[in-house]
Enzyme design. Structure first.
Site, PDB file in Angstrom:
ATOM      1  N   LYS A   1      33.429  44.451  12.299  1.00  0.00           N
ATOM      2  CA  LYS A   1      33.686  44.533  10.857  1.00  0.00           C
ATOM      3  C   LYS A   1      34.269  43.180  10.426  1.00  0.00           C
ATOM      4  CE  LYS A   1      37.214  45.393   8.371  1.00  0.00           C
ATOM      5  NZ  LYS A   1      36.956  44.362   7.350  1.00  0.00           N
TER       6      LYS A   1
ATOM      7  N   GLU B   1      45.399  38.759  17.510  1.00  0.00           N
ATOM      8  CA  GLU B   1      45.568  37.323  17.210  1.00  0.00           C
ATOM      9  C   GLU B   1      46.083  37.268  15.777  1.00  0.00           C
ATOM     10  OE1 GLU B   1      44.964  34.852  19.283  1.00  0.00           O
ATOM     11  OE2 GLU B   1      43.873  35.881  20.871  1.00  0.00           O
TER      12      GLU B   1
ATOM     13  N   CYS C   1      45.814  29.804  11.002  1.00  0.00           N
ATOM     14  CA  CYS C   1      46.959  30.468  11.643  1.00  0.00           C
ATOM     15  C   CYS C   1      47.800  29.476  12.432  1.00  0.00           C
ATOM     16  CB  CYS C   1      46.454  31.571  12.557  1.00  0.00           C
ATOM     17  SG  CYS C   1      45.143  30.986  13.643  1.00  0.00           S
TER      18      CYS C   1
ATOM     19  N   GLU D   1      54.555  32.917   6.452  1.00  0.00           N
ATOM     20  CA  GLU D   1      53.278  32.211   6.535  1.00  0.00           C
ATOM     21  C   GLU D   1      52.752  32.066   5.105  1.00  0.00           C
ATOM     22  OE1 GLU D   1      49.917  34.367   8.173  1.00  0.00           O
ATOM     23  OE2 GLU D   1      49.491  32.665   9.477  1.00  0.00           O
TER      24      GLU D   1
HETATM   25  P1  NAD Z   1      44.100  40.475   6.974  1.00  0.00           P
HETATM   26  O1  NAD Z   1      44.994  41.012   8.031  1.00  0.00           O
HETATM   27  O2  NAD Z   1      44.369  40.836   5.578  1.00  0.00           O
HETATM   28  O3  NAD Z   1      42.596  40.920   7.255  1.00  0.00           O
HETATM   29  C1  NAD Z   1      41.957  40.619   8.486  1.00  0.00           C
HETATM   30  C2  NAD Z   1      40.927  41.691   8.766  1.00  0.00           C
HETATM   31  O4  NAD Z   1      41.598  42.926   9.008  1.00  0.00           O
HETATM   32  C3  NAD Z   1      39.966  41.954   7.631  1.00  0.00           C
HETATM   33  O5  NAD Z   1      38.698  42.222   8.181  1.00  0.00           O
HETATM   34  C4  NAD Z   1      40.558  43.214   6.970  1.00  0.00           C
HETATM   35  O6  NAD Z   1      39.586  43.979   6.310  1.00  0.00           O
HETATM   36  C5  NAD Z   1      41.100  43.936   8.176  1.00  0.00           C
HETATM   37  N1  NAD Z   1      42.224  44.844   7.915  1.00  0.00           N
HETATM   38  C6  NAD Z   1      43.237  44.700   7.024  1.00  0.00           C
HETATM   39  N2  NAD Z   1      44.094  45.749   7.111  1.00  0.00           N
HETATM   40  C7  NAD Z   1      43.610  46.564   8.093  1.00  0.00           C
HETATM   41  C8  NAD Z   1      44.025  47.803   8.638  1.00  0.00           C
HETATM   42  N3  NAD Z   1      45.131  48.409   8.227  1.00  0.00           N
HETATM   43  N4  NAD Z   1      43.286  48.364   9.612  1.00  0.00           N
HETATM   44  C9  NAD Z   1      42.162  47.760  10.070  1.00  0.00           C
HETATM   45  N5  NAD Z   1      41.702  46.587   9.585  1.00  0.00           N
HETATM   46  C10 NAD Z   1      42.428  45.985   8.607  1.00  0.00           C
HETATM   47  O7  NAD Z   1      44.062  38.900   7.217  1.00  0.00           O
HETATM   48  P2  NAD Z   1      43.253  37.799   6.404  1.00  0.00           P
HETATM   49  O8  NAD Z   1      43.959  37.574   5.124  1.00  0.00           O
HETATM   50  O9  NAD Z   1      41.800  38.132   6.395  1.00  0.00           O
HETATM   51  O10 NAD Z   1      43.399  36.539   7.368  1.00  0.00           O
HETATM   52  C11 NAD Z   1      44.483  35.709   7.354  1.00  0.00           C
HETATM   53  C12 NAD Z   1      45.434  36.060   8.487  1.00  0.00           C
HETATM   54  O11 NAD Z   1      44.763  35.954   9.742  1.00  0.00           O
HETATM   55  C13 NAD Z   1      46.600  35.114   8.572  1.00  0.00           C
HETATM   56  O12 NAD Z   1      47.783  35.815   8.793  1.00  0.00           O
HETATM   57  C14 NAD Z   1      46.246  34.249   9.785  1.00  0.00           C
HETATM   58  O13 NAD Z   1      47.354  33.652  10.397  1.00  0.00           O
HETATM   59  C15 NAD Z   1      45.570  35.219  10.654  1.00  0.00           C
HETATM   60  N6  NAD Z   1      44.735  34.536  11.646  1.00  0.00           N
HETATM   61  C16 NAD Z   1      45.134  34.509  12.956  1.00  0.00           C
HETATM   62  C17 NAD Z   1      44.373  33.832  13.896  1.00  0.00           C
HETATM   63  C18 NAD Z   1      44.779  33.796  15.348  1.00  0.00           C
HETATM   64  O14 NAD Z   1      43.910  33.530  16.180  1.00  0.00           O
HETATM   65  N7  NAD Z   1      46.027  34.045  15.687  1.00  0.00           N
HETATM   66  C19 NAD Z   1      43.210  33.182  13.505  1.00  0.00           C
HETATM   67  C20 NAD Z   1      42.836  33.239  12.170  1.00  0.00           C
HETATM   68  C21 NAD Z   1      43.609  33.928  11.249  1.00  0.00           C
END
Ligand code: NAD
Length: 481
Positions: free
Chosen positions: A174, A249, A282, A382
């Site tokens: 997804k 992650e 991130c 962040e």
């Molecule tokens: P987000 O957590 O809002 O969404 C990420 C994904 O999770 C999306 O596909 C979203 O639909 C899904 N999601 C959200 N809530 C969920 C739930 N309760 N259950 C299941 N799925 C859910 O994050 P974002 O805004 O898309 O991305 C930015 C974040 O990602 C930042 O915090 C960044 O640091 C992190 N990030 C981490 C890494 C790493 O490798 N550590 C890499 C890239 C991004």
């Protein structure tokens, strides 16, 4: 290109069970660039059932078959690189040149590295000379639910899908509902490469819907998630009832420790790194810790770097930074810039609002705060925008204390020409990665965090291990292997 409303299930493009559309917004123009469907339980069930059936055969495939398939995936991926760059640039606003080189380039890099890791990986290993009849067998964990973010969309997808295929798993992906176009194109690539039906499935949806359906699904054996710490916690809770392993992650708040003996480009390099991808990484070095004796000049250089960082439309070639991904992200970043000012940090570049002359698109001004103390909101949360916080430190001990004083632990950075000092710092910093003097990690190094930055390790052999069960066998007959 198939209808963007469809899902890829069991080797076919299929219409969603129930129509529930969502527009995808181009962040440079604020215009709708595509429409996707948000899946429901019936779509998720169909994808999981396809993956379960495919696991029976794919888990028994040989290493040679998996390698041959990954080579085909790499070939098709490279052939579609131009389309992929366009999709990423349109959906999440990365300038087209950055999309081509870094965003798309990262995907090819990961596929290549996992091919190398798989080549060298022994799925059946002896325990040791002391136990000649013991074997340690690694086998695919099963059906993996994969949930990915929008900021480095294909980087994240390839870090999960490719090792899962190498491990003999099947999967349901997804992608982020904010940036789903690259995921749809990736499904086309998998199809064209001949990935067996059901091994790779894609269902679009949001977190509360398809995301939660996957994490709580009894037919899903493991979850691999990249995204916010907030969602990582929700996902862990949702997955708990089925006791499936959850690889996370998550977010970061990296420190970039710049000692007085750092090379002369260290400050500029650190500021540029923070602004890269419009600060939406991130592992961005967002807290710049500077040794007191070079503090004033570092603030000047960082401010000048921000002033000379151009913003511009994602579709235009060049080295500018693009917009933030969405209105929600724009509002959040504006709020945090205001908060930094209200809490007494000294604004030395940028600030609230759009860059001068821009009245459309989610553009922000590259911003630098000096005299930040580590307990201010901008040093703790962040921000996920091009906002740098500069914090002075007195000595090595002070630098370690400030750097480690955070809930996160993804990547920390050190700049110094003193090798012994760098090595001491590398040992003491509490983060999954420490990168020093502008040198990035080598191919196959694990990417992942400590503390609230998560528990997963993606890349190389560690990336394979996230998708493998480990089985201990005694009474093994080495002669019959
Ligand atoms: P987000 O957590 O809002 O969404 C990420 C994904 O999770 C999306 O596909 C979203 O639909 C899904 N999601 C959200 N809530 C969920 C739930 N309760 N259950 C299941 N799925 C859910 O994050 P974002 O805004 O898309 O991305 C930015 C974040 O990602 C930042 O915090 C960044 O640091 C992190 N990030 C981490 C890494 C790493 O490798 N550590 C890499 C890239 C991004």
């Amino acid at each position: 290109m198939p209808d963007s409303r469809n899902f890829y299930i069991n080797g076919q493009w299929v219409a969603p069970a129930t129509a529930n559309d969502l527009d995808v917004i181009n962040p440079s123009t604020e215009e709708v660039c595509a429409t996707i469907s948000l899946g429901g339980q019936a779509d998720v069930d169909a994808a999981v059932a396809a993956a379960r059936a495919a696991f029976e055969t794919w888990s028994k495939s040989s290493k040679a078959e998996r390698l041959a398939l990954l080579h085909r995936v790499l070939e098709v991926y490279k052939a579609r690189a131009g389309d992929m760059a366009e999709a990423i640039s349109t959906e999440m606003g990365a300038p087209i040149d950055l999309a081509k080189t870094s965003q798309v380039g990262a995907g090819a890099f990961h596929i290549q590295n996992f091919i190398r890791a798989l080549e060298g990986f022994e799925f059946e290993q002896p325990l040791g000379d002391h136990a000649p009849n013991d074997r340690i067998i690694h086998e695919g964990v099963g059906v993996v639910g994969m949930i990915t973010p929008w900021n480095w969309p294909i980087n994240q997808v390839t870090l999960k899908v490719i090792p899962a295929i190498a491990a003999g798993c099947s999967m349901v992906l997804k992608p982020s509902e904010i940036a789903p176009l690259s995921g749809l194109l990736f499904a086309e690539i998998m199809d064209e490469a001949g990935v067996p039906a059901g091994v790779f499935n894609l269902v679009n949806g949001d977190g509360a819907g398809v995301g939660t359906m996957l994490t709580s699904h009894p037919g899903v054996d493991a979850i691999s998630f990249t995204g916010s710490t907030r969602a990582g916690i929700a996902i862990s809770k949702s997955a708990a009832d089925t006791l499936k392993p959850v690889h996370l992650e998550l977010g970061g708040k990296g420190a970039n420790v710049i000692f007085a003996d750092a090379d002369e480009k260290a400050v500029k390099r650190g500021a540029q790194h923070c602004f890269n991808n419009t600060g939406q990484s991130c592992n961005a070095p967002t807290r710049m810790l500077v040794e007191r004796s070079i503090y004033d000049s570092a603030v000047e250089i960082a401010a000048a770097t921000a002033e000379s960082t151009a913003t511009g439309m994602a579709a235009e070639p060049g080295r500018h930074i693009g917009p933030l991904v969405s209105q929600a992200q724009w509002d959040k970043v504006q709020g945090l810039i205001e908060k930094g000012m209200a809490e007494g940090a000294r604004l030395v570049a940028g600030g609230p609002g759009r860059p001068e002359g821009v009245n459309r698109g989610y553009f922000v001004r590259p911003t630098v705060f000096a005299d930040v103390s580590n307990d201010m909101t901008i040093a703790r949360e962040e921000i996920f925008g091009p906002v740098l916080s500069i914090i002075p430190f007195e000595d090595e001990e002070d630098a370690v204390r400030i750097a480690n004083d955070t809930e996160y632990g993804l990547t920390n950075y050190v700049q110094s020409q003193d090798g012994a000092k760098r090595n001491r710092m590398a040992r003491r910093l509490r983060s999954g990665m420490v990168e020093m003097n502008g040198q990035s990690r080598g191919a196959g190094a694990p990417f992942g965090g400590m503390k609230k930055s998560g528990n997963g390790r993606e890349g190389g052999v560690w990336g394979l291990m996230d998708f493998l069960e480990v089985k201990a066998v005694s009474g093994w007959s080495p002669e019959d292997a």
